[in-house]
Design an enzyme around this catalytic site. Structure first.
Site, mmCIF file in Angstrom:
data_model
loop_
_atom_site.group_PDB
_atom_site.id
_atom_site.type_symbol
_atom_site.label_atom_id
_atom_site.label_comp_id
_atom_site.label_asym_id
_atom_site.label_seq_id
_atom_site.Cartn_x
_atom_site.Cartn_y
_atom_site.Cartn_z
ATOM 1 N N TRP A 181 -93.921 32.436 -18.143
ATOM 2 C CA TRP A 181 -94.442 31.975 -19.438
ATOM 3 C C TRP A 181 -95.551 30.959 -19.147
ATOM 4 O O TRP A 181 -95.340 30.031 -18.377
ATOM 5 C CB TRP A 181 -93.366 31.305 -20.303
ATOM 6 C CG TRP A 181 -94.011 30.612 -21.468
ATOM 7 C CD1 TRP A 181 -94.631 31.192 -22.528
ATOM 8 C CD2 TRP A 181 -94.192 29.198 -21.637
ATOM 9 N NE1 TRP A 181 -95.170 30.235 -23.352
ATOM 10 C CE2 TRP A 181 -94.918 29.011 -22.838
ATOM 11 C CE3 TRP A 181 -93.813 28.073 -20.893
ATOM 12 C CZ2 TRP A 181 -95.272 27.739 -23.311
ATOM 13 C CZ3 TRP A 181 -94.168 26.814 -21.357
ATOM 14 C CH2 TRP A 181 -94.884 26.653 -22.558
ATOM 15 N N GLU A 220 -93.420 36.377 -20.955
ATOM 16 C CA GLU A 220 -92.922 35.879 -22.244
ATOM 17 C C GLU A 220 -94.086 35.435 -23.125
ATOM 18 O O GLU A 220 -94.779 34.476 -22.812
ATOM 19 C CB GLU A 220 -91.974 34.697 -21.983
ATOM 20 C CG GLU A 220 -91.461 34.021 -23.244
ATOM 21 C CD GLU A 220 -90.585 32.793 -22.943
ATOM 22 O OE1 GLU A 220 -90.502 32.373 -21.776
ATOM 23 O OE2 GLU A 220 -90.005 32.255 -23.906
ATOM 24 N N LYS A 222 -95.914 34.269 -26.912
ATOM 25 C CA LYS A 222 -95.571 33.457 -28.074
ATOM 26 C C LYS A 222 -96.751 33.393 -29.024
ATOM 27 O O LYS A 222 -97.836 33.891 -28.721
ATOM 28 C CB LYS A 222 -95.032 32.085 -27.680
ATOM 29 C CG LYS A 222 -96.017 31.090 -27.134
ATOM 30 C CD LYS A 222 -95.308 29.851 -26.574
ATOM 31 C CE LYS A 222 -94.855 28.856 -27.617
ATOM 32 N NZ LYS A 222 -94.370 27.590 -27.023
ATOM 33 N N ASP A 254 -88.480 35.785 -26.968
ATOM 34 C CA ASP A 254 -87.836 34.495 -27.267
ATOM 35 C C ASP A 254 -87.757 34.384 -28.782
ATOM 36 O O ASP A 254 -88.759 34.597 -29.479
ATOM 37 C CB ASP A 254 -88.696 33.370 -26.655
ATOM 38 C CG ASP A 254 -88.155 31.965 -26.936
ATOM 39 O OD1 ASP A 254 -87.837 31.679 -28.107
ATOM 40 O OD2 ASP A 254 -88.089 31.156 -25.990
ATOM 41 N N HIS A 257 -90.498 32.514 -30.868
ATOM 42 C CA HIS A 257 -91.913 32.731 -30.571
ATOM 43 C C HIS A 257 -92.653 33.645 -31.536
ATOM 44 O O HIS A 257 -93.634 34.285 -31.170
ATOM 45 C CB HIS A 257 -92.059 33.244 -29.134
ATOM 46 C CG HIS A 257 -91.769 32.171 -28.136
ATOM 47 N ND1 HIS A 257 -92.041 32.297 -26.796
ATOM 48 C CD2 HIS A 257 -91.246 30.934 -28.284
ATOM 49 C CE1 HIS A 257 -91.686 31.194 -26.171
ATOM 50 N NE2 HIS A 257 -91.191 30.359 -27.056
ATOM 51 N N HIS A 281 -84.796 35.318 -24.536
ATOM 52 C CA HIS A 281 -84.529 33.883 -24.620
ATOM 53 C C HIS A 281 -83.981 33.656 -26.015
ATOM 54 O O HIS A 281 -84.716 33.731 -27.004
ATOM 55 C CB HIS A 281 -85.819 33.064 -24.461
ATOM 56 C CG HIS A 281 -86.136 32.743 -23.042
ATOM 57 N ND1 HIS A 281 -87.210 31.965 -22.685
ATOM 58 C CD2 HIS A 281 -85.506 33.073 -21.891
ATOM 59 C CE1 HIS A 281 -87.226 31.840 -21.364
ATOM 60 N NE2 HIS A 281 -86.221 32.510 -20.866
ATOM 61 N N ASP A 289 -91.289 26.498 -33.336
ATOM 62 C CA ASP A 289 -90.548 26.830 -32.113
ATOM 63 C C ASP A 289 -89.782 25.594 -31.639
ATOM 64 O O ASP A 289 -90.043 25.062 -30.572
ATOM 65 C CB ASP A 289 -91.550 27.309 -31.056
ATOM 66 C CG ASP A 289 -90.885 27.721 -29.755
ATOM 67 O OD1 ASP A 289 -89.719 28.137 -29.794
ATOM 68 O OD2 ASP A 289 -91.543 27.616 -28.702
ATOM 69 N N ASP A 291 -86.648 25.031 -30.808
ATOM 70 C CA ASP A 291 -85.620 25.138 -29.766
ATOM 71 C C ASP A 291 -84.342 24.378 -30.090
ATOM 72 O O ASP A 291 -83.790 23.682 -29.233
ATOM 73 C CB ASP A 291 -86.186 24.728 -28.397
ATOM 74 C CG ASP A 291 -87.204 25.728 -27.887
ATOM 75 O OD1 ASP A 291 -86.803 26.859 -27.584
ATOM 76 O OD2 ASP A 291 -88.401 25.393 -27.802
ATOM 77 N N ASP A 321 -82.437 29.541 -24.420
ATOM 78 C CA ASP A 321 -83.590 28.636 -24.272
ATOM 79 C C ASP A 321 -83.630 27.682 -25.458
ATOM 80 O O ASP A 321 -84.249 27.971 -26.474
ATOM 81 C CB ASP A 321 -84.894 29.460 -24.185
ATOM 82 C CG ASP A 321 -86.094 28.567 -23.892
ATOM 83 O OD1 ASP A 321 -85.901 27.370 -23.609
ATOM 84 O OD2 ASP A 321 -87.237 29.078 -23.945
HETATM 85 C C1 RNT Z 1 -91.792 27.956 -24.189
HETATM 86 C C2 RNT Z 1 -90.959 29.067 -23.663
HETATM 87 C C3 RNT Z 1 -90.383 28.846 -22.307
HETATM 88 C C4 RNT Z 1 -89.808 27.469 -22.102
HETATM 89 C C5 RNT Z 1 -88.968 27.311 -20.870
HETATM 90 C C6 RNT Z 1 -88.752 25.882 -20.517
HETATM 91 O O1 RNT Z 1 -92.150 28.104 -25.485
HETATM 92 O O2 RNT Z 1 -89.941 29.374 -24.561
HETATM 93 O O3 RNT Z 1 -89.454 29.834 -22.040
HETATM 94 O O4 RNT Z 1 -89.038 27.067 -23.197
HETATM 95 O O5 RNT Z 1 -89.475 28.056 -19.861
HETATM 96 ZN ZN ZN Z 2 -88.506 30.826 -23.906
#
Ligand code: RNT
Ligand code: ZN
Length: 414
Positions: A181, A220, A222, A254, A257, A281, A289, A291, A321
């Site tokens: 990523w 990955e 986003k 993810d 994303h 993820h 985003d 998390d 994640d």
């Molecule tokens: C960032 C991505 C990525 C990170 C990690 C720490 O937007 O989701 O995967 O969160 O690699």
């Molecule tokens: Zn991620």
């Protein structure tokens, strides 16, 4: 009759075998991200700021500050989580016994202690090159930078990480997912959207050129990051296209994303139609985003259903994640991971074949009825049974252990 046996009967009444469900659940590994334990800081430079358009917020005391603390905290969390686990590492968690190596000079020995840790606990490892929180990230760009020196540096990092992943795979005898990523993007409307993407493509080609046994590669995408609102080089379309053209490189999705109303549960089947593997993820976006720790909400349940009913537990690589610094970090791991497992169990306790038939025969009234009735089936008793068999605390009892750990270990960290 025990609560579990009553539940077993209730599920048998709709054609679901709870024992078969528990067996399948026990085979499903969840890759637990190390970075929840220390707010994505890593070990290179303890005071370094997180960059790359991602952010951890909160000041709950007790974050892990070094490898020993992170490993101890992970062990505590893992002791409260049933089932199969893997640990997901980032390159920034290299452990240096001598001089610190820069990111483009990382070597397998910098992860030897993680390999020992994983081996002693029977865990698999997954890996991520770290393309953020580093001075060679220039103007938020890495692999797509117009500056060849910057690109070359990060290509070397990507290659080093794939070699480390291959070493880990060989050492543990199980494949390693190596996920790329990059944060690359622009804050405001760019003048050229194609140029950076062509440079990213070329850099990725260089990183993936070397065939390496045991490595499963993924990319990955986003939609945006903080300070990178207008344009992200590695978008979803870019990586789906890239993966489609590069056998052995998979598109990772993810859940944070995409646009706020866009759900990844609906994307899983589309990718499964074309790819033999699908890395995930699992996260919980809140307006952005963000998390947040994953809850057992509708989307998580839908993600799990898409994995289970498409018979894809072996093809979907479930990784977590999220990173929340406003609550106890060990509890965050436990809550999020147990929720992922609960969602899988709920999905495994559906009469999926029968429900598919209802759809195919256009019997939507019965389908709606069954989907809703299943929500009040005695799922909790089956979950508790699995925890008891897995020798982890049943119900909320695990929390007492986290509180004791907080008082005796985490509070002392200052
Ligand atoms: C960032 C991505 C990525 C990170 C990690 C720490 O937007 O989701 O995967 O969160 O690699
Ligand atoms: Zn991620």
């Amino acid at each position: 009759m025990s609560e579990y046996l009553k539940a077993k009967d209730a599920y048998a009444g709709v054609g679901v075998d709870t024992e078969a469900a528990l067996r399948r659940l026990s085979d499903a590994a969840i890759s637990i991200h190390c970075w929840q334990g220390d707010d994505v800081i890593g070990f290179e430079n303890a005071a370094g700021a997180l960059s790359g358009g991602i952010q951890t917020t909160g000041q709950y005391p007790g974050r892990a500050r070094n490898p020993e603390e992170l490993m101890a905290d992970f062990d505590k969390a893992a002791s409260l989580i049933p089932g199969k686990k893997r640990i997901n590492l980032h390159a920034s968690y290299a452990i240096f016994d001598g001089a610190q190596a820069d990111r483009d000079a990382l070597r397998p020995e910098h992860f030897a202690r993680w390999v020992e840790f994983a081996r002693a606990r029977g865990l698999g490892i997954d890996f991520n090159p770290t393309f953020f929180s580093h001075p060679m990230v220039r103007e938020n760009l890495t692999l797509s930078s117009p500056d060849k020196e910057v690109r070359d540096y990060w290509v070397r990092h990507g290659i080093a990480c794939r070699r480390i992943s291959s070493y880990i795979a060989e050492a543990l005898g199980t494949p390693v997912l190596n996920n790329v990523w990059v944060p690359d993007g622009y804050k405001d409307i760019p003048a050229d959207r194609l140029g950076p993407r062509l440079r990213l493509k070329e850099s990725l080609d260089r990183i993936f050129a070397e065939p390496l046994p045991g490595v499963i590669d993924s990319v990955e995408g986003k939609v945006f990051g903080i300070g990178l609102e207008a344009y992200t080089v590695g978008s979803s379309e870019f990586y789906i296209g890239y993966a489609a053209r590069h056998p052995g490189v998979y598109n990772l999705i993810d859940s944070g994303h995409y646009h706020p109303t866009e759900m990844i549960s609906d994307k899983i089947s589309s990718l499964l139609a074309f790819c033999d593997k699908l890395p995930l993820h699992v996260s919980r976006p809140m307006r952005w985003d963000s998390d947040h720790v994953v809850r057992l909400d509708d989307e998580l349940r839908e993600i799990a259903k898409e994995i289970v009913r498409n018979d894809a537990l072996e093809r979907v690589m479930i990784g977590l994640d999220f990173f929340d610094a406003s609550i106890n970090r060990v509890a965050a791991w436990v809550i999020g991971t147990r929720n992922m497992q609960k969602a899988l169990l709920l999905a495994l306790l559906e009469p999926a074949g029968y429900m598919r038939t209802l759809q195919e025969e256009n019997r939507f009234t019965e389908l709606l009825m069954l989907q809703e009735e299943l929500k009040t089936f005695p799922f909790g008793a089956v979950w508790d049974e699995w925890c008891a068999r897995g020798q982890v605390p049943v119900g909320a009892a695990w929390f007492q252990e986290v509180q004791t750990y907080e008082q005796t270990v985490l509070r002392a960290r200052g």
